[in-house]
Design a protein around this motif. Structure first.
Motif: not given
Length: 64
Positions: A3-13
């Motif tokens: 979940d941490d990876f997905n959230m950081s990826m979505r925030k960056f994109l």
């Protein structure tokens, strides 16, 4: 993926998308009337530590 990876990826994109659109719109406004013109665009993504360089190209059509 975590979940941490997905959230950081979505925030960056999301940040990339929003700020890129703002920069393009600002450039078009500064240029003035651009109807009928096309502008070649290139986005280069690099990720330090992962040895990634990813390029996306496209065309942006001008506006009145």
């Amino acid at each position: 993926m975590s979940d941490d990876f997905n959230m950081s990826m979505r925030k960056f994109l999301k940040q990339v998308g929003v700020t890129s659109q703002q920069a393009i719109e600002e450039g078009l406004r500064a240029k003035g009337a651009t109807a009928g013109q096309e502008f070649e665009a290139k986005m280069v993504l690099t990720v330090e530590g992962l040895d990634i360089e990813h390029m996306v190209t496209g065309t942006i059509k001008g506006q009145n």
